[in-house]
Every structure is written in structure tokens, then in C-alpha cells.
Write an enzyme that holds these catalytic residues in place. Structure first.
Site, PDB file in Angstrom:
ATOM      1  N   GLY A   7       3.501   6.796   8.178  1.00  0.00           N
ATOM      2  CA  GLY A   7       4.869   6.688   7.665  1.00  0.00           C
ATOM      3  C   GLY A   7       5.781   5.598   7.975  1.00  0.00           C
ATOM      4  N   ASN A   8       5.269   4.885   9.338  1.00  0.00           N
ATOM      5  CA  ASN A   8       6.013   3.663   9.701  1.00  0.00           C
ATOM      6  C   ASN A   8       5.643   2.739   8.701  1.00  0.00           C
ATOM      7  OD1 ASN A   8       5.851   4.922  12.734  1.00  0.00           O
ATOM      8  ND2 ASN A   8       7.649   3.610  12.249  1.00  0.00           N
ATOM      9  N   SER A   9       4.639   2.557   7.787  1.00  0.00           N
ATOM     10  CA  SER A   9       4.300   1.261   7.062  1.00  0.00           C
ATOM     11  C   SER A   9       5.526   1.022   6.314  1.00  0.00           C
ATOM     12  CB  SER A   9       3.333   1.816   6.149  1.00  0.00           C
ATOM     13  OG  SER A   9       1.969   1.856   6.903  1.00  0.00           O
ATOM     14  N   LEU A  57      -3.800 -25.980   1.601  1.00  0.00           N
ATOM     15  CA  LEU A  57      -3.949 -27.250   2.170  1.00  0.00           C
ATOM     16  C   LEU A  57      -5.251 -27.932   1.646  1.00  0.00           C
ATOM     17  CD1 LEU A  57      -3.002 -28.908   4.505  1.00  0.00           C
ATOM     18  CD2 LEU A  57      -4.430 -27.773   6.226  1.00  0.00           C
ATOM     19  N   GLY A  58      -6.225 -27.080   1.093  1.00  0.00           N
ATOM     20  CA  GLY A  58      -7.432 -27.591   0.811  1.00  0.00           C
ATOM     21  C   GLY A  58      -8.466 -27.915   1.584  1.00  0.00           C
ATOM     22  N   ASP A 102       0.332  -7.858   1.671  1.00  0.00           N
ATOM     23  CA  ASP A 102       0.704  -6.353   1.552  1.00  0.00           C
ATOM     24  C   ASP A 102       2.162  -6.245   1.735  1.00  0.00           C
ATOM     25  OD1 ASP A 102       0.091  -3.722   1.580  1.00  0.00           O
ATOM     26  OD2 ASP A 102       0.081  -3.370   3.912  1.00  0.00           O
ATOM     27  N   HIS A 160       0.880  -1.256  -0.087  1.00  0.00           N
ATOM     28  CA  HIS A 160       0.005  -0.047  -0.017  1.00  0.00           C
ATOM     29  C   HIS A 160       0.924   1.198   0.046  1.00  0.00           C
ATOM     30  CE1 HIS A 160       0.416  -0.344   4.462  1.00  0.00           C
ATOM     31  NE2 HIS A 160       0.743   1.078   4.316  1.00  0.00           N
TER      32      HIS A 160
END
Length: 465
Positions: free
Chosen positions: A222-224, A279-280, A151, A121
């Protein structure tokens, strides 16, 4: 007479005081304690206590901070968007104006030649990316690849010398209560360090099947994309989100575990996209009336509600009603534990799945397979690849089968489940990847034509406006 009586009383009291003092100070008493030999005795923990005490001063953050700040960068994202048309634009027929927008975030250098991991993002829809190091040098950056589901994005800069970097740690070894540092560039500052503890692991947010590390280290806009490290300086997570009505830190934040981020980066570099092993199985949400009525909300583990056809779970012998307790060495208490660990695996990897089946503990080796189902964009239909049985039943070799529809379509009386989608707006659909691509092109304001095939072999064309 009265005077004699008073003197006698004073003498008696004086004698008593003198005798009491002698008994107390000079005579050894014989005290007997009542003790019943069969009386139960409870002992508290006798574990040794740290001589350093139990305060924050016992933890040294300086080495981890020094090793991290120079490997965390500032990421600037320039995007071009169209401004809303004005009255004069309509009147004179002018084109919508293009307005530049700037977004900022953080990133972590993970190799000396300039590969940087950040959040999807942070760089989404970018037309230009610029990276500023902690020494204020700025470089243009190239987007290498991205995975919106986790992300995570990978970008690269061309530096004239080897760069300081952080190596991925093992997030599975992270413990609740462990001290961690969050390092990023909030408010356009250079690298900033905050401290906290791991508040929870395998935390799910909303409807996402992603698994996060939750901390109480202060994280702000801003830490993202910044680093979450332990006191050894190991990179154990990529800071990605806060839950706040104001948009600022309110007490807890979330990070993508490093094992997931590392696997995404390796897949992007080797395959160009993310290889996700499945895994299903499907599991009911524990907060639904169905789960509460059947006691599933009180189960520690993951209750298997359905086993997909031709999946690794079906091949291994997992059954509906089994409760997954452990995968390899990872204990499974909730669905996010399961998805978090499986997200670090690829198709073809084998995992040991331990289940509780009617009170008996069983272990199955399961080979993970490629994703066979997904929810398509825009319309939200659940679709799956055709099995060999489906191909014989519908007499087709290509297409995707509808397995679930949103409530809005059910209210309209559309019986879409078990129909096969053959085309979307004239484009053929071979498998779920084609379905994902073609449905993502649909405009919510436009007309969409979907060609379907039912079990009777009849073709239908549905027009959605």
C-alpha cells in the site's frame, strides 16, 4: 620481655604511618615525566561536537510530515480478469466469468491542478481508477501516461479547488545516512509516516538497469507510489518496492529517485512517451567468471566492454577498455550510478564523461542519442537498428539486426545472430520500436512466423510454436 618487644613494634608501625601521612598530605613532591621529543604524537579528530547530542531528538520531523501527509493520496485500481473455466463451462459452452479485482497503492500530488505520480504496477491493467485524499474526499482518476521501465505512472483528478502538492527535490544531493520519511497508505489507512535513513544510493535490483534509493524506513503493501521526503519536506523519491519473502517490511525498501521520476513525468506531458538518451556502451556483469578472471570485479567505475556503432560514445572517441569514473559532477563507482544518471537525460543532451585509459585520466563530451538496441518481449532476442553499413551489406533499408539470443535458442542450434528480422507474423519491421510492438503481441501458446535475411541475401521463414 615479650611485652616490651610488642610495645616496640607498635611504636615503630605508628611512627611509619605518621611519617607517611605527613609526606602525602603536606610535602610537595617533585615528579619527573619521561618525554622523548622525537616520539610521534597522534591526535584524534578535533571537529566540534553538536551541543544537541547525537540522538534522534536532534532531528525535527514534524514540519516535513505536516507538509507531506496532505499531498499523499490513496489509489484504488479496479481490474477485470477472467476466472478459470469450470467443468460446467466446458460442458455447456459458457464463456469464462469476469471477476473484478481491486488493488491499492499510494500516490503523490505534484501540482495544484491534480496531477499525481504513482507506480506503474499500482495502476497496471486498470479499468477504473479512484483516488482518495487525506481528507477522505474521493475522485475518479484519468491515466495520463506510464513508463514500465522506471515503474512510474502519471494520473490526474479534477478537483474543485487547488490541492496541496509536493515539489520534486534533487535526489542527486541525497546523502547516505540522511534522515528521510516514507509517507503512504499501507493497509488502507490514511497517510502514514515512518522514518529512517538513506541506506544506499544507486542500488540495482535483479536484472533491472534501474537505480534506486535504499532506505530502512518501514514500507508495507500500500506504500507503493508514496512519497520519500527529506527533513525539509523535499520529494526525493517515489517508494516502489520491498524485498521480502513475506511481502511485508523486513528492514529495507527502495524508491525511484526524484530526478528520474521528474524526467519521466515531464516526458509524458511533453512527448506522450519517455525520451531516453543512450550513451552507447555495454559493460560486463561484475560477478561473472569473465569479470573475476580479468579483475573487472575489483574496478571502481564502469568498464567499457563494447562501444555501439554510430552511438554518442563512438562519436566522442570512447574505447573498449576505458573505465568510466565520472559523468558531469557525478562520481561513477558501479553500473547503477551510470544508468541512474543517464536515466535523467534525453537524446541530444551532452554530458562530460571522464574515463581512465591505461592510467591516464581523459574527459570526453558525449552527445546522447536515441536508443538503438533493445531486448524484444516474449522471445528475448537482442536486436538493434540497422546502421548505414548494415543497410549496404544486406541491401535493405528497413529491419532490425539480431545481436544476441537466449541460451535456449543456441541449444537448439539456431544461428540467429547477425540475421536481419524483416517481418513478424506478416507485419513489417522498420526499427526496434516496431520490433518491440510486434513481439509483444506474440502468444506463448500460439504460432509465430519470423522472416529473416542473412548476409548472403537469402530469406528464411522460421516458425516458432
Amino acid at each position: 620481655m615479650k611485652r616490651i618487644t610488642s610495645l616496640l613494634l607498635v611504636a615503630i608501625f605508628g611512627g611509619l604511618i605518621t611519617l607517611g601521612g605527613y609526606k602525602l598530605l603536606f610535602e610537595k613532591g617533585n615528579t619527573t615525566y619521561a618525554w622523548e621529543e622525537e616520539m610521534p604524537v597522534f591526535q584524534t579528530s578535533n571537529k566540534p561536537v553538536s551541543s544537541a547530542g547525537a540522538g534522534i531528538d536532534a532531528v525535527d520531523f514534524t514540519t516535513a510530515a505536516e507538509n507531506t501527509v496532505n499531498a499523499v493520496v490513496h489509489v484504488k485500481n479496479l481490474t477485470i480478469s477472467k476466472a478459470a473455466p469450470s467443468f460446467f463451462d466446458f460442458f455447456y459452452g459458457s464463456e469464462a466469468r469476469q471477476v473484478p479485482q481491486v488493488g491499492t497503492g499510494s500516490g503523490v500530488i505534484i501540482s495544484p491542478d491534480g496531477y499525481i505520480v504513482t507506480n506503474n504496477h499500482v495502476i497496471d491493467k486498470s479499468t477504473e481508477l479512484r483516488v482518495t485524499l487525506n481528507n477522505n474526499k474521493t475522485y475518479d482518476a484519468e491515466l495520463i501516461g506510464t513508463d514500465p521501465n522506471s515503474d512510474i505512472a502519471l494520473i490526474k483528478i479534477q478537483a474543485d479547488r487547488p490541492l496541496p502538492y509536493l515539489a520534486f527535490g534533487d535526489s542527486d544531493n541525497t546523502k547516505v545516512g540522511e534522515w528521510v520519511l516514507a509517507v503512504g497508505n499501507p493497509f488502507n489507512l490514511t497517510s502514514t509516516v515512518t522514518a529512517g535513513i538513506v541506506s544506499a544510493k544507486a542500488r540495482a535490483l535483479g536484472r533491472s538497469d534501474q537505480s534506486f534509493i535504499q532506505t530502512d524506513a518501514a514500507v508495507n503493501p500500500g506504500n507503493s507510489g508514496g512519497a520519500l521526503v527529506n527533513t525539509n519536506g523535499d520529494l526525493i523519491g517515489i517508494n516502489t518496492a520491498i524485498t521480502s519473502q513475506t511481502g511485508s517490511y523486513v528492514g529495507y525498501s527502495f524508491a525511484v529517485p526524484s530526478n528520474i521520476a521528474k524526467k519521466v513525468v515531464e516526458d509524458i506531458l511533453e512527448y506522450g512517451n519517455v525520451q531516453k538518451g543512450m550513451l552507447g556502451i555495454s559493460a560486463p556483469s561484475v560477478n561473472t567468471p569473465y569479470a573475476i578472471e580479468n579483475g573487472i570485479d575489483e574496478i571502481e567505475g564502469v568498464y567499457i566492454e563494447n562501444v555501439e556503432e554510430e552511438s554518442g560514445a563512438e562519436d566522442a572517441g570512447l574505447e573498449e577498455g576505458d573505465v568510466i569514473k565520472q559523468i558531469d559532477d557525478i562520481k561513477i563507482r558501479r553500473f547503477a550510478d551510470l544508468t541512474g544518471y543517464i536515466s535523467t537525460k534525453r537524446p541530444g543532451d551532452e554530458v562530460q564523461v571522464t574515463v581512465d585509459r591505461n592510467g591516464e585520466r581523459l574527459e570526453f563530451p558525449v552527445t546522447l542519442k536515441e536508443r538503438q538496441s533493445l531486448i524484444v518481449p516474449v522471445m528475448g532476442l537482442s536486436v538493434k537498428n540497422l546502421t548505414e553499413k548494415d543497410k549496404k551489406l544486406y541491401k535493405v533499408n528497413k529491419g532490425v539486426k539480431i545481436t544476441g539470443v537466449p541460451e535456449i535458442y543456441r541449444r537448439d542450434g539456431l544461428e540467429l545472430v547477425d540475421n536481419v528480422i524483416l517481418e513478424v507474423d506478416g507485419e513489417p519491421i522498420d526499427d526496434i520500436q516496431d520490433a518491440r510492438i510486434e513481439f509483444s503481441k506474440i502468444s506463448r501458446r500460439g504460432k509465430t512466423v519470423i522472416t529473416l535475411l542473412n548476409k548472403d541475401g537469402e530469406r528464411e521463414r522460421l516458425i516458432f510454436q
